[in-house]
Write an enzyme that holds these catalytic residues in place. Sequence first.
Site, PDB file in Angstrom:
ATOM      1  CB  SER A  97      -7.839  18.456 -17.625  1.00 34.08           C
ATOM      2  OG  SER A  97      -8.239  19.551 -18.306  1.00 34.08           O
ATOM      3  CG  ASP A 238      -5.992  22.354 -20.490  1.00 33.60           C
ATOM      4  OD1 ASP A 238      -5.872  22.132 -21.821  1.00 33.60           O
ATOM      5  OD2 ASP A 238      -7.020  21.459 -19.985  1.00 33.60           O
ATOM      6  CG  ASP A 240      -6.813  17.402 -21.298  1.00 32.51           C
ATOM      7  OD1 ASP A 240      -6.858  18.647 -21.270  1.00 32.51           O
ATOM      8  OD2 ASP A 240      -7.724  16.877 -21.248  1.00 32.51           O
ATOM      9  CG  ASP A 242      -9.356  19.866 -23.199  1.00 35.86           C
ATOM     10  OD1 ASP A 242      -8.807  20.608 -22.414  1.00 35.86           O
ATOM     11  OD2 ASP A 242     -10.570  19.316 -22.399  1.00 35.86           O
TER      12      ASP A 242
END
Length: 451
Positions: A97, A238, A240, A242
Amino acid sequence: MTEKKQLFGTNGVRGIVGESMTPGLVLRIGQALGAMRPGTIAIGRDTRTSGPMLVHALKAGLIASGCRVVDCGVLPTPALQYIVRDRFAAGAMITASHNPPEYNGVKIIERDGTEMGDEEVIALEGRLFRDEYALADWRRLGGEEEVPALVESYLAGILAHFPEGTGRGMTVAVDPGSGPASLTTPTLLERMGCTVRTINGEPDGTFPGRLPEPTPDGLKPLAALVRESGAAFGVAHDGDADRAVFIDDRGRYVEENREFALIAHHVCRGRQGVIVTPVSSSQLIEDVAAATGCTVRYTQVGSIYVARSMLSLIGAGIEVAFGGEGNGGLIYPDHQFCRDGGMTAAMMVAMLAETGRPLSQLVDELPPYHFISERLKTRRAQEIVTAIAAAFPDFSHDSTDGIRISKGKTWALVRRSGTEPIVRVMVEAEDRVAAEAMRDAILERIAPLLD
Ligand code: MG
């Protein structure tokens, strides 16, 4: 809950590659997951340099357990969550992440598209610690296929929520931070009709332009691109994707609770229901609820708790309008029950297209609440929480996570950290003077209990 998670945190297991995060650990996670979720498992990864190594370890563990593996390649976490839902026995995402490039980790996705919950994670960890797997013999080993094109269904799933050409005439600047959204968000916004300008738009696990955490400082080049291109906004993700955070048309970073409030207001108008959010979110969300006829339901801090609470409310026949956290992680229940940075970018386009007003004006019209956050060292965090609950009897109390006290437009949250001997104190009020007075009142009560 009596047992605690040991390896996994709120968002999966993470560590520095070559130290706590090794192919050996991920192999065992694959074996444990294969024992718990036999069937076909979809896997994906972000752009980190350690991604291919850890994906191979994960696949080995799953295939050894008799699972079939579908490799979706590099994609955002919410894209994998969308792909897994109702199609696969489970999913596993190799990602750290927002953590720096030397980190990596694993997030496990359940077949309903949510992240694996605490009880199941504890069961999975138990198998790791006991080396309790269900390895297949040579006749029952699993296998693998590569289906990177599945990400197309995710893009189509988002686009289905917006009329064609919603973004026509709008220029948007996108900073995927060299992460997996390089392959999705620019395409998504172009298909909505936007003219897209991109920075840090090539997948690159060395993150040459900025770190995976999108900060006001790291997004200065994006802000410059917004001003230079006359974009309606800039959006960054960010590591990843999400989460999505925004730069307004004047090049200013939009604080994430403000982003949440604006998009929640857009979604919640005309639909009465519940807005689900952690106890750490701004009073702005209460204001949105009051303005739209919705109510707020608070959860523990962590997006998984928001998503699961949304699902259980819906299961109980309660209308859920929206969900999210004040960190750019927004959950649109008509789409899926997880944070989705691509969907959030698309909703910003739709909101601006509908209002026809600059993002900077919408931000400036929000009440200028003042927020203070402190971390204090203590080994007596639980006593502090109890003391605060007793010390403010004329405030409303919510003990969902630590203690949240509120009165009028002032609230405070005091909660212990799950990982360190500290207590976090958050305060928000109508202005700086009121916020500082509230903070001082709390600090006076807890000073004798600090280290
Ligand atoms: Mg993330």
